[in-house]
Scaffold this motif. Structure first.
Motif, short mmCIF file in Angstrom:
data_model
loop_
_atom_site.label_atom_id
_atom_site.label_comp_id
_atom_site.label_asym_id
_atom_site.label_seq_id
_atom_site.Cartn_x
_atom_site.Cartn_y
_atom_site.Cartn_z
N UNK A 42 101.66 36.28 66.59
CA UNK A 42 102.82 36.71 65.81
C UNK A 42 102.79 36.24 64.36
N UNK A 43 101.69 35.69 63.93
CA UNK A 43 101.57 35.32 62.51
C UNK A 43 101.02 36.49 61.71
N UNK A 59 90.16 31.87 65.54
CA UNK A 59 91.57 32.20 65.74
C UNK A 59 91.79 32.73 67.15
N UNK A 60 92.92 32.34 67.75
CA UNK A 60 93.26 32.77 69.09
C UNK A 60 94.43 33.74 69.08
N UNK A 64 96.89 42.09 72.75
CA UNK A 64 95.74 42.92 72.44
C UNK A 64 95.94 43.77 71.20
N UNK A 65 97.08 44.46 71.09
CA UNK A 65 97.26 45.35 69.94
C UNK A 65 97.37 44.55 68.65
N UNK A 66 98.08 43.44 68.71
CA UNK A 66 98.19 42.58 67.53
C UNK A 66 96.81 42.07 67.13
N UNK A 67 96.04 41.66 68.10
CA UNK A 67 94.69 41.19 67.81
C UNK A 67 93.83 42.28 67.21
N UNK A 227 99.78 24.51 63.01
CA UNK A 227 98.99 25.03 61.88
C UNK A 227 99.81 25.96 61.01
N UNK A 228 100.51 26.90 61.63
CA UNK A 228 101.16 27.97 60.88
C UNK A 228 102.65 27.78 60.68
N UNK A 229 103.25 26.83 61.37
CA UNK A 229 104.71 26.72 61.33
C UNK A 229 105.34 27.63 62.37
N UNK A 230 106.68 27.72 62.37
CA UNK A 230 107.38 28.52 63.38
C UNK A 230 106.89 29.97 63.39
N UNK A 231 106.81 30.52 64.60
CA UNK A 231 106.38 31.92 64.74
C UNK A 231 107.53 32.85 64.35
N UNK A 232 107.21 33.92 63.65
CA UNK A 232 108.23 34.94 63.39
C UNK A 232 108.77 35.49 64.71
#
Length: 236
Positions: A42-43, A59-60, A64-67, A227-232
């Motif tokens: 979700x980043x 990156x993990x 699937x669609x987001x990836x 690493x990224x902070x809170x997820x949207x």
């Protein structure tokens, strides 16, 4: 000009890397023996670009669609893509075709489909067998008693390579309890190695239990918000 978000990611990434180095030193691990997998669920693509600029290339992704969208947007970049989400039978082709690693194999049926659907011309799909070390009904993963037979069967398949074990144990705050769960995975992998399997990966440890995982032999820790902070928020 660098944005505040970019500065935040760079700062968090530096702090996470320092935590890993400190844990390696504290628990007698070789410097650099623990890899960081940045879980980017979700980043936005911009966040991955910032991490890339800071030298993060693994990156993990859980979806699937987001990836797929991110792989397309970042096709020119040297990225190692790991799938860390649950795998149903109807998802295996997309995983086999689009990812370098998969951490969540827990059934022979899934492993067979991944092997069969890995395209010719690509290197073997690197796999971890997920183990439910805590026995939680809500968690995916093979039962510990089934791991030996399952690991040998997966290791014999073409087009994929079994690299080791993965776990997502019950969330507990007490350090010794965290270590105990990870120790069970390490000991199980040691038994498989004694059986002749060439395994080199223990995928275990997240933001709240990184140090315990490193103490028990983790070779790859999976961190997202650290690493990224809170997820949207997830879009409807």
């Amino acid at each position: 000009m660098t944005t505040t978000d970019e500065n935040d990611i760079a700062t968090r990434l530096a702090a996470v890397r320092q935590r890993i180095r400190d844990a390696e030193l504290t628990y007698g691990r070789e410097p650099g023996s623990v890899a960081l997998l940045a879980v980017s669920k979700r980043q936005p693509v911009s966040a991955l670009r910032t991490a890339l600029a800071e030298g993060q290339h693994a990156f993990g992704e859980n979806y699937l669609q987001e990836g797929a969208d991110k792989r397309e947007a970042l096709a020119a970049e040297a990225i190692e893509w790991h799938f860390v989400g649950a795998i149903q039978s109807n998802k295996t082709r997309a995983v086999a075709e689009g990812f370098d690693w998969v951490h969540t194999v827990d059934r022979l049926k899934i492993a067979r489909r991944l092997s069969e659907q890995r395209p010719e011309g690509l290197p073997p799909l690197q796999c971890c067998l997920q183990v439910n070390v805590s026995g939680e009904a809500s968690k995916s993963g093979a039962e510990p008693a089934a791991v030996r037979e399952l690991a040998h069967a997966i290791a014999a398949l073409p087009n994929i390579r079994l690299r080791g074990l993965m776990t997502l144990p019950e969330a507990v705050s007490e350090f010794d309890a965290q270590r105990a769960a990870f120790r069970r995975l390490r000991e199980q992998q040691a038994e498989l190695i004694d059986d002749g399997l060439a395994l080199d990966t223990l995928s275990m440890g997240m933001s709240n239990d990184l140090e315990a995982a490193v103490a028990e032999g983790a070779t790859m820790v999976r961190l997202g918000t650290a690493v990224f902070g809170p997820r949207p928020e997830k879009q409807p």
